[in-house]
Enzyme design. Structure first.
Site, short mmCIF file in Angstrom:
data_model
loop_
_atom_site.label_atom_id
_atom_site.label_comp_id
_atom_site.label_asym_id
_atom_site.label_seq_id
_atom_site.Cartn_x
_atom_site.Cartn_y
_atom_site.Cartn_z
N GLU A 168 2.69 39.28 77.14
CA GLU A 168 2.18 38.42 78.09
C GLU A 168 0.70 38.76 78.33
O GLU A 168 0.36 39.21 79.38
CB GLU A 168 2.86 38.52 79.50
CG GLU A 168 4.47 38.29 79.24
CD GLU A 168 5.24 38.36 80.74
OE1 GLU A 168 4.60 38.60 81.56
OE2 GLU A 168 6.53 38.22 80.64
N GLU B 4 12.36 37.95 76.64
CA GLU B 4 12.61 38.26 78.09
C GLU B 4 13.25 36.93 78.82
O GLU B 4 12.73 35.84 78.50
CB GLU B 4 11.43 38.62 79.09
CG GLU B 4 10.94 39.91 78.88
CD GLU B 4 9.72 40.34 79.54
OE1 GLU B 4 9.69 39.78 80.83
OE2 GLU B 4 9.05 41.01 79.20
O1 IFM Z 1 9.02 42.51 85.06
C1 IFM Z 1 8.20 41.50 84.35
C2 IFM Z 1 7.97 41.78 83.06
O2 IFM Z 1 7.16 43.26 82.96
C3 IFM Z 1 7.14 40.99 82.16
N1 IFM Z 1 7.88 39.71 82.34
C4 IFM Z 1 8.05 39.18 83.74
C5 IFM Z 1 8.97 40.40 84.18
C6 IFM Z 1 9.39 39.68 85.74
O3 IFM Z 1 8.48 39.46 86.53
#
Ligand code: IFM
Length: 442
Positions: free
Chosen positions: A165, A344
């Site tokens: 990210e 994710e």
């Molecule tokens: O916890 C975070 C993660 O570190 C990166 N993506 C989003 C998740 C939830 O906010």
């Protein structure tokens, strides 16, 4: 109805070093920007830190056993740069590297594919002191760290992600100041965004030079920008939001330029882009990771929030699984992409421990189920998705929110460090075993 997945679909769960490891200064580890930030009063909602977190640095054996019991086929985790190189470059800390070496061995022994991320936001503070990601030397230091890691672990780790990210690292950390290093400066933020891309390109080259046989990729957080209506003004506003946000990184990585909407937005305040940078950034990748949580409903008058009748998670994010299918189809249409992994996806909800000691979390279960189904539908539409990582294996340190938001399919009692698999985790184990999702009741 049953949605069956391809036989080699990689079902996994994800975590990140700062969010679970704890042991912030153990065994010679250097300070990271997140150590510094969370130790600064007022920065974290519940005044907590990642000093202990899930104590995974000490409990990793137990955690791998848990993954095995759930039947995970893959585990996505990140390595902490300052645990291995306390100052970001130079002196190596062998105990830090050994930690990851042992973890990888244990995963392989458990038949769990390690899916490694080199940077999930915990920059060595020593490098921040040199200007952090605004300093091009840091990009080269990152590539050296990538080479070091792949030389040591590349015989067992196939999947190498450079950045998690970059948008959040650049903007939450340097524009909003809500993440480390807590800067609020658009010029810094966009220069960081560009330099992260440069560092990505350099790291892909370094990884490939060290081991041509591993797979290299990047993980982007993508939200759809759905128009609030079919009016031309709303359609244009939604497209502009997508171009300035998601396309900024997608275009750079997969087309080798930044969207014109970003030039229009920044004008003379565009970051310094050196000759050759864009070619460096647009390396062929072996995979792209998509982190998906929600969507924005965008209108010419601003975002619609809350969306009437919609469900929201504890993060204040709308639950909208069909947006994931739309997102996958859009990026598949707009870019020549390598295979996609959902790296994710998950939801924070208020969990309660019931009298029976269990955590009945039907909303998280439904959230995951609906997103699995939308992914399968996108695959049937023709999108090449190869795997899925639930965020997160464990409840953990949710950055500026501290421990107040629980994303885990496994509950962590932060007092005792006891782990209890939630209903969603037990259900996920059944999905993995069946390699299929049942629509309707679990
Ligand atoms: O916890 C975070 C993660 O570190 C990166 N993506 C989003 C998740 C939830 O906010």
């Amino acid at each position: 109805m049953t949605h069956t997945f391809p036989h080699n679909f990689l079902w996994g769960a994800a975590t990140a070093s700062y969010q679970i490891e704890g042991a912030w200064d153990a065994d010679g580890k250097g300070e990271s920007i997140w150590d510094r930030f969370s130790h600064t009063p007022g920065k974290i909602e519940d005044n907590s830190t990642g000093d202990v977190a899930c104590d995974h640095y000490r409990r990793w054996r137990e955690d791998v056993a848990l993954m095995r019991r759930l039947g995970l086929k893959a585990y996505r985790f990140s390595t902490s740069w300052p645990r291995v190189l306390p100052c970001g470059r130079g002196r190596l800390e062998p105990r830090g590297l050994d930690f990851y070496d042992h973890l990888v061995d244990a995963l392989c022994a458990a038949n769990i594919e390690p899916f490694l991320t080199l940077y999930h936001w915990d920059l060595p503070q020593a490098l921040q002191d040199e200007g952090g990601w605004t300093n091009r030397d840091v990009c080269h230091a990152f590539a050296d760290y990538a080479a070091l890691m792949v030389k040591r672990l590349g015989d067992r780790v196939r999947y190498w992600t450079t950045f998690n990210e970059p948008a959040v690292a650049a903007f939450d950390g340097n524009l909003m100041g809500e993440h480390a290093p807590g800067i609020q400066d658009p010029r810094v933020a966009y220069q960081v965004a560009h330099n992260l891309m440069v560092a990505h390109g350099l790291a892909v080259q370094a990884v490939r030079a060290a081991r041509p046989d591993v797979d290299a990729g990047i993980v982007l957080n993508l939200w759809t920008s759905d128009p609030a209506s079919d009016s031309p003004a709303d359609l244009a506003a939604a497209e502009l939001a997508w171009q300035r946000g998601e396309a900024l990184f997608l275009d750079a990585v997969f087309k080798g330029y930044y969207p014109s909407a970003v030039y229009d937005l920044l004008g003379g305040a565009m970051p310094e882009i050196r000759s050759g940078d864009m070619a460096l950034i647009t390396q062929e990748l072996d995979y792209v990771g998509v982190n998906f949580y929600s969507r924005n409903l965008v209108g010419a008058e601003g975002n619609v929030n809350p969306v009437p009748g919609a469900e929201y998670t504890e993060m204040g994010w709308e639950v909208c699984a069909p947006a994931l299918r739309r997102l996958l189809n859009r990026i598949n249409r707009d870019y020549r992409l390598p295979p996609i992994y959902i790296t994710e996806n998950g939801a924070a909800f208020k969990d309660e421990v019931s009298a029976d000691g269990k955590i009945h979390d039907p909303r998280r279960l439904d959230y995951l189920k609906n997103h699995f189904i939308q992914t399968r539908l996108a695959m049937q539409d023709g999108v090449d998705v190869r795997g899925y990582f639930v965020w997160s294996l464990l409840d953990n340190f949710e950055w500026g929110h501290g421990y107040s938001k629980r994303f885990g399919i496994v509950r962590v009692n932060y007092e005792t460090q006891e782990r209890v698999v939630k209903d969603s985790g037990e259900w996920y184990a059944r999905v993995i075993a069946a390699n299929a999702v049942e629509e309707g009741q679990p």
